[in-house]
Enzyme design. Structure first.
Site, PDB file in Angstrom:
ATOM      1  N   LYS A   1     -31.348 -17.715  -8.899  1.00 15.90           N
ATOM      2  CA  LYS A   1     -31.603 -16.344  -8.443  1.00 15.90           C
ATOM      3  C   LYS A   1     -30.903 -16.152  -7.100  1.00 15.90           C
ATOM      4  CE  LYS A   1     -35.424 -13.108  -7.731  1.00 15.90           C
ATOM      5  NZ  LYS A   1     -35.031 -12.611  -6.433  1.00 15.90           N
TER       6      LYS A   1
ATOM      7  N   CYS B   1     -35.699  -6.593  37.732  1.00 19.39           N
ATOM      8  CA  CYS B   1     -35.584  -7.760  36.859  1.00 19.39           C
ATOM      9  C   CYS B   1     -34.223  -7.688  36.165  1.00 19.39           C
ATOM     10  CB  CYS B   1     -36.708  -7.736  35.829  1.00 19.39           C
ATOM     11  SG  CYS B   1     -36.566  -9.023  34.601  1.00 19.39           S
TER      12      CYS B   1
ATOM     13  N   CYS C   1     -43.104  -8.405  31.903  1.00 18.30           N
ATOM     14  CA  CYS C   1     -42.689  -8.510  33.294  1.00 18.30           C
ATOM     15  C   CYS C   1     -42.860  -7.139  33.947  1.00 18.30           C
ATOM     16  CB  CYS C   1     -41.224  -8.941  33.340  1.00 18.30           C
ATOM     17  SG  CYS C   1     -40.476  -8.661  34.935  1.00 18.30           S
TER      18      CYS C   1
HETATM   19  S1  IVH Z   1     -32.406 -10.413 -13.784  1.00 21.21           S
HETATM   20  C1  IVH Z   1     -34.593  -7.037 -15.743  1.00 21.21           C
HETATM   21  N1  IVH Z   1     -31.027 -12.482 -12.912  1.00 21.21           N
HETATM   22  O1  IVH Z   1     -33.340 -10.619  -8.261  1.00 21.21           O
HETATM   23  C2  IVH Z   1     -33.943  -8.181 -15.101  1.00 21.21           C
HETATM   24  N2  IVH Z   1     -31.867 -10.955 -11.332  1.00 21.21           N
HETATM   25  O2  IVH Z   1     -36.190 -10.025  -7.930  1.00 21.21           O
HETATM   26  C3  IVH Z   1     -33.536  -7.935 -13.730  1.00 21.21           C
HETATM   27  N3  IVH Z   1     -31.288 -11.517  -9.017  1.00 21.21           N
HETATM   28  O3  IVH Z   1     -33.160  -7.179  -8.879  1.00 21.21           O
HETATM   29  C4  IVH Z   1     -33.038  -9.017 -12.944  1.00 21.21           C
HETATM   30  N4  IVH Z   1     -30.114 -13.313  -9.456  1.00 21.21           N
HETATM   31  O4  IVH Z   1     -31.229  -8.347  -7.617  1.00 21.21           O
HETATM   32  C5  IVH Z   1     -31.707 -11.377 -12.590  1.00 21.21           C
HETATM   33  N5  IVH Z   1     -29.799 -14.328 -12.301  1.00 21.21           N
HETATM   34  C6  IVH Z   1     -30.453 -13.227 -11.969  1.00 21.21           C
HETATM   35  C7  IVH Z   1     -30.583 -12.825 -10.633  1.00 21.21           C
HETATM   36  C8  IVH Z   1     -31.302 -11.677 -10.353  1.00 21.21           C
HETATM   37  C9  IVH Z   1     -30.561 -12.514  -8.508  1.00 21.21           C
HETATM   38  C10 IVH Z   1     -31.945 -10.470  -8.230  1.00 21.21           C
HETATM   39  C11 IVH Z   1     -31.681  -9.072  -8.714  1.00 21.21           C
HETATM   40  C12 IVH Z   1     -33.022  -8.542  -9.119  1.00 21.21           C
HETATM   41  C13 IVH Z   1     -33.936  -9.350  -8.252  1.00 21.21           C
HETATM   42  C14 IVH Z   1     -35.327  -9.396  -8.805  1.00 21.21           C
END
Ligand code: IVH
Length: 692
Positions: free
Chosen positions: A131, A446, A440
């Protein structure tokens, strides 16, 4: 920061507690969403934010009837900000539910099995992906050409940032091979850590904004009104999904991503197909171990049901799909030794403790300092110089101290004593009752505060010295031509140093001196306001002037009011509109001998006019008046001056104590509040009639 109430187990909350907490959480989360999505400047870490959202979800799960219309669980992100045109997404851009524990993941799989009526041990193919911590965008291609690019916004409506997205090399402008007539690719715009650090170095050299972390740098770079700036920033892209698509290109999530890769999109090489809980957990911990070595920040992994027909059946609940979940990582932590606690003084005088650490690598970044926030935080965590402490980076570059390891505490250690004097100027640093910060009281004298204070001193509502702008103050201060406000009136003695500089011809120097001279005689409320005493704005300065009438009497009375038990203090405190807190701040200012000396110097140099009680009685004499919106026949400043000359007190905010609210064009919340409070609302014409 979580308040103690938030630590109370949800099971023990009464319905009233829960309702109150949900209300507070909705407001707090909305404010954080705005800071994150619209200003790209979050004030809490992602981990702290997740904690707030989780608390909200838990309370809602127990008290279903209390779910609010404005609940954060019904929203994704924040609505788009002004500046870009808006785009309604053809398919909403959903967010992901968060999981933190093994049980959460087991429950995720069980729920899927229950929903699809699968056997308890039926294998489910799940695509597991890192992620990436960036900014999600949607890219719409028609007949293989990039037509529209948008931010997520609130999930339904985003911002049209097509031109900016076109600047990113990794985003294809035309797609390779045979592609569906319409395809909306969704993914993450991000910045590598190395590029982020280099960008911040360039920003620092140009005295430009420093970004807190790669995510903010990516967001700030993408949401530029000038695409040329975006083009200069090292932005990258990974595709992780799609929205509208006019043909079926594959039966699985992995299959579609492979097609997207063939079309020219980067996809994360760290993704894996898993089938069991154990495989998912192994992927999570393995990715976690590699995390520090990756070129970019990730804050967890995402699990997605691979079969698209199953995804369809599973659908979504509220703002997130049932077929996907984010398995978050704990904040990155490391152990190191706290070498010292230094105190930084901010531009407004706040003393902030900073932990000086034995350098340590946390999540791939070498950390040498961390914020300790304030005095109470040090006491609460009981961290001491010499302690071995746990340092955490929770998505942000500014690391935090989690706490000390008791067993490693040196024998002779003692609790940290927060200084009661400012380390920059030696003035008393005081902490008002009910405040967390120690400040302060040195003000102009200062070095950490002088710049801000001097800018305020010459500003329009204070001394209003035409010809001295913020830049001049900065240069005069840096070159030692001035160090206190009194020096401004002595600049003439340094005329030689001014002449002959770039942009400073003989004429402009003379003009500046004339402007300064014209302010040597000045109204008492302006002088009081110009001092920049905490909580003493224009209205309060006027109240003080009205009460004490002359500069000398005011100074004498304030010097006597330093003593909290004195009659002078009681008198100050009892002035209508002042009260104990303001009186305390004024007393603290006068308690500092350097400030009294400065006032003596100003008294020598200036001719401060005695306060003139307005002549006659007008309908607005003695009344409190608020101006809001744009006035057409008179500038706001002129209107204020006029009201004051008629004996009114002009205030910036509407309250029950306001007598009149003058409403100009495009007035916003103040006009609304005035109506709600049933106050007398005047149009500009009514006001002009009243003011003669
Ligand atoms: S899937 C409906 N895959 O994480 C599915 N999101 O917390 C939507 N993100 O809005 C997201 N890497 O900005 C997906 N491999 C990944 C991701 C990812 C980063 C972010 C994205 C999303 C957010 C959700």
């Amino acid at each position: 920061m979580t308040s103690p109430r938030r630590d109370r187990p949800v099971e023990r909350l009464t319905k009233d507690d829960a309702a109150a907490e949900l209300e507070a959480l909705a407001a707090e989360i909305a404010a954080h969403d705005k800071a994150y999505h619209q200003r790209d400047a979050p004030t809490i870490s992602d981990a702290e934010y997740d904690t707030l959202r989780r608390r909200n979800d838990l309370i809602e799960a127990r008290f279903r009837s209390l779910v609010r219309a404005d609940s954060p669980s019904k929203r994704v992100g924040a609505p788009p900000s002004a500046g870009f045109a808006t785009v309604v997404h053809s398919r909403p851009m959903l967010s992901l539910g968060n999981a933190f524990t093994e049980d959460d993941i087991r429950e995720f799989l069980d729920r899927i099995r229950r929903f699809l009526s699968l056997a308890d041990d039926a294998p489910i193919e799940i695509e597991a992906e890192p992620k990436i911590d960036g900014l999600s965008v949607s890219l719409r291609y028609e007949n293989g050409r990039l037509k529209l690019g948008a931010t997520r916004g609130d999930g339904t409506t985003g911002e049209n940032i097509t031109v900016n997205l076109m600047q990113i090399v990794e985003i294809p402008k035309t797609l390779k091979g045979k592609v569906p007539a319409v395809v909306e690719v969704r993914g993450e715009v991000y910045m590598t850590r190395q590029d982020f650090l280099a960008l911040n170095e360039r920003q620092a050299a140009a005295e430009d904004k420093i970004f807190a972390n790669p995510r903010n740098a990516a967001a700030g770079s993408l949401r530029q009104l000038d695409p040329a700036i975006t083009a200069e920033r090292p932005l990258r892209f990974f595709a992780w999904g799609w929205g509208e698509i006019s043909d079926t290109v594959a039966p699985t999530h992995q299959g579609v991503l492979k097609v997207l890769a063939k079309c020219g999109f980067p996809t994360d090489p760290g993704a894996r197909l898993c089938t069991t809980l154990e495989e998912l957990l192994a992927f999570w911990s393995g990715t976690g171990e590699r995390r520090a070595k990756l070129a970019y920040d990730i804050d967890g992994v995402v699990y997605k049901v691979n079969r698209l027909d199953w995804q369809e059946r599973l659908g979504q609940v509220s703002r997130s799909p049932r077929w996907a979940i984010a398995h978050k990582f704990a904040a990155e932590r490391a152990e190191t030794v706290l070498k010292a606690i230094s105190i930084q003084v901010g531009r407004t005088g706040t003393l902030t403790p900073v932990a000086e650490l034995e350098p340590v690598t946390v999540g791939g970044v070498v950390v040498t300092r961390a914020t300790l926030h304030n005095e109470d935080e040090i006491e609460r965590k009981d961290v001491r110089v010499g302690d071995t402490v746990i340092v955490q980076r929770a998505g942000d570059v500014i690391p935090q101290i989690v706490g000390a390891i008791d067993t490693k505490r040196p024998k002779n250690s003692h609790p940290f004593r927060f200084p009661e004097r400012c380390p920059e100027c030696g003035s008393a640093a005081v902490r008002e009752e009910g405040e967390v910060a120690r400040r302060c009281t040195g003000g102009f004298l200062c070095p950490a505060q002088a710049l801000e204070r001097l800018k305020h001193f010459v500003s329009r509502d204070a001394f209003d010295i035409e010809g001295i702008g913020e830049k001049h103050i900065e240069t005069f201060l840096a070159e030692g031509l001035i160090s206190s406000p009194a020096d401004i009136f002595l600049l003439r003695d340094k005329a030689e140093a001014l002449r002959g500089r770039e942009g400073w011809g003989e004429k402009s120097v003379e003009k500046l001196f004339a402007a300064i001279e014209s302010r040597r005689q000045i109204a008492l409320p302006r002088v009081i306001y110009a001092l920049g005493i905490r909580q003493v704005g224009q209205a309060t300065a006027r109240l003080l002037a009205k009460h004490y009438l002359t500069f000398d009497r005011w100074r004498e009375a304030m010097a006597a009011a330093i003593e909290p038990e004195s009659d002078a203090h009681a008198e100050l405190d009892s002035i209508d509109g002042i009260g104990p807190s303001v009186a305390g701040d004024i007393a603290a200012f006068f308690a500092e001998p350097k400030n009294r000396k400065l006032l003596d110097a100003l008294a020598e140099i200036l001719t401060v006019e005695d306060f003139q009680a307005p002549k006659g009685t007008s309908a607005i004499s003695g009344k409190t008046i608020v101006f809001t919106g744009t006035l057409e026949k008179m500038s706001r400043n002129e209107a204020k001056a006029r009201a004051e000359s008629l004996g009114a007190v002009v205030s910036g905010s509407v309250s029950k104590k306001t007598d009149f609210v003058v409403v100009g064009a495009d007035a916003g919340s103040k006009a609304k509040k005035a109506k709600e409070l049933g106050l007398t609302v005047l149009s500009e014409d009514d006001w002009l009639k009243m003011a003669g």
